[in-house]
Design a protein around this motif. Structure first.
Motif, PDB file in Angstrom:
ATOM      1  N   GLN A 212       0.873  -1.159   0.070  1.00  0.00           N
ATOM      2  CA  GLN A 212      -0.008   0.019  -0.106  1.00  0.00           C
ATOM      3  C   GLN A 212       0.904   1.279   0.054  1.00  0.00           C
ATOM      4  N   GLY A 213       2.194   1.227  -0.221  1.00  0.00           N
ATOM      5  CA  GLY A 213       3.204   2.437  -0.075  1.00  0.00           C
ATOM      6  C   GLY A 213       3.247   2.776   1.210  1.00  0.00           C
ATOM      7  N   ALA A 214       2.900   2.048   2.375  1.00  0.00           N
ATOM      8  CA  ALA A 214       3.077   2.607   3.711  1.00  0.00           C
ATOM      9  C   ALA A 214       4.201   1.926   4.498  1.00  0.00           C
ATOM     10  N   GLY A 215       5.269   1.637   3.812  1.00  0.00           N
ATOM     11  CA  GLY A 215       6.343   0.849   4.425  1.00  0.00           C
ATOM     12  C   GLY A 215       6.897   1.457   5.557  1.00  0.00           C
ATOM     13  N   GLN A 216       7.065   2.983   5.505  1.00  0.00           N
ATOM     14  CA  GLN A 216       7.377   3.718   6.733  1.00  0.00           C
ATOM     15  C   GLN A 216       6.630   3.517   7.987  1.00  0.00           C
ATOM     16  N   TRP A 217       5.519   3.097   7.817  1.00  0.00           N
ATOM     17  CA  TRP A 217       4.681   2.691   9.056  1.00  0.00           C
ATOM     18  C   TRP A 217       5.155   1.614   9.753  1.00  0.00           C
ATOM     19  N   ALA A 218       6.023   0.808   9.050  1.00  0.00           N
ATOM     20  CA  ALA A 218       6.554  -0.393   9.987  1.00  0.00           C
ATOM     21  C   ALA A 218       7.455  -0.248  10.974  1.00  0.00           C
ATOM     22  N   LYS A 219       8.094   0.908  10.761  1.00  0.00           N
ATOM     23  CA  LYS A 219       8.698   1.605  12.360  1.00  0.00           C
ATOM     24  C   LYS A 219       8.201   2.014  13.244  1.00  0.00           C
ATOM     25  N   ILE A 220       6.827   2.464  12.955  1.00  0.00           N
ATOM     26  CA  ILE A 220       5.900   3.163  13.948  1.00  0.00           C
ATOM     27  C   ILE A 220       5.206   1.964  14.784  1.00  0.00           C
ATOM     28  N   VAL A 221       5.032   0.988  13.885  1.00  0.00           N
ATOM     29  CA  VAL A 221       4.333  -0.262  14.368  1.00  0.00           C
ATOM     30  C   VAL A 221       5.352  -0.978  15.448  1.00  0.00           C
ATOM     31  N   GLU A 222       6.474  -1.018  15.161  1.00  0.00           N
ATOM     32  CA  GLU A 222       7.305  -1.522  16.208  1.00  0.00           C
ATOM     33  C   GLU A 222       7.156  -1.024  17.508  1.00  0.00           C
ATOM     34  N   LEU A 223       6.517   0.021  17.663  1.00  0.00           N
ATOM     35  CA  LEU A 223       6.368   0.613  19.067  1.00  0.00           C
ATOM     36  C   LEU A 223       5.382  -0.087  19.885  1.00  0.00           C
TER      37      LEU A 223
END
Length: 276
Positions: A212-223
């Motif tokens: 979905q082009g939201a790979g940058q959210w993966a780092k936020i999900v880590e929280l």
């Protein structure tokens, strides 16, 4: 001895630790009560607790099939992923929501039966582990349909489940005491847990974000701490690579959580019978 002296003596770590040890020692009581809870809930039912298994299995298959189509994921990979996510989530969800009600729900026993408070928490966690055992049958069936290569390292699921159970105990203790004192905590937790369900990779994963082009959210999900709890159980059962960081986070949270539980038990254990 004055009332103040008695209250001060009750607020000691040794008393809190003694409650946990004594409660665990009464295994026959909470094992029996936990089993009776399930029998009572499904009395006169033909399938009994397997109704929960059927409901969980139906939800897992529906969500797994739907999201695998929506995000163009392989059903053989996504269905086991979603199924395990839902099964583990049900265990964590119950420790939070039912844990918040554990002392309120057992008001009669707390006031009439002189047992350690921890007995009621052990009873709750034991009951949820029984339901988890029923639900894991769904994954076994799916694993037979879509077999994966397993290795000896996948036996890490055993200590992972032990860690989950250990965390369920401190979570139920902390939220149980807090929600008994402040009754608004329970509905607040219901809203928060519902939000966390959608923020936790249960029906979606990192591949979904990237597609979905939201790979940058993966780092936020880590929280999200629940991600780490899910992964230490799900990765071994899926035969996937296990990440050390998930184990480190869970171990740290376990220690921190038990520190809070010990402090809560020391300070407020004696007051719970008056609050319920």
């Amino acid at each position: 001895m004055t009332f103040m002296d008695a209250a001060a003596q009750s607020r000691t770590l040794s008393r809190a630790w003694g409650d946990l040890v004594d409660g665990f020692g009464k295994r026959e009581l909470w094992l029996h009560l936990g089993w009776q809870d399930i029998k009572q809930r499904y009395r006169r039912s033909v399938l009994g607790p397997f109704w929960i298994t059927i409901a969980t299995g139906t939800t897992a298959v529906a969500m797994g099939a739907l999201y695998s189509k929506l995000f163009k994921l392989e059903l053989s990979e996504h269905l086991p992923y979603v199924t395990l996510g839902l099964i583990i989530w049900n265990l964590i969800n119950a420790s939070i929501l039912e844990g918040a009600e554990v002392f309120i729900a057992n008001e009669g026993l707390i006031k009439q039966l002189p047992t350690p408070l921890s007995v009621h928490v052990y009873r709750l966690v034991w009951r949820q582990m029984i339901l988890f055992a029923h639900n894991i049958i769904i994954f076994v069936i799916i694993a037979i349909i879509y077999p994966k290569p397993w290795t000896w390292t996948d036996l890490a699921v055993i200590p992972a489940l032990a860690l989950i159970a250990l965390n369920c105990v401190w979570v139920s203790l902390c939220f149980g005491i807090l929600a008994t004192r402040y009754r608004d905590i329970s509905p607040l937790l219901n809203s928060l847990v519902q939000l966390l369900f959608f923020m936790t990779p249960i029906i979606w994963n990192e591949n979904t974000l990237r597609s979905q082009g939201a790979g940058q959210w993966a780092k936020i999900v880590e929280l999200n701490p629940l991600l780490h709890y899910l992964d230490i159980v799900r990765a071994p059962l899926l035969g996937a690579d296990q990440q050390l960081r998930h184990w480190v986070v869970v171990l740290v949270l376990t220690v921190v959580g038990w520190v809070f539980a010990a402090l809560a038990m020391r300070q407020y254990r004696a007051r719970v019978p008056y609050w319920v």
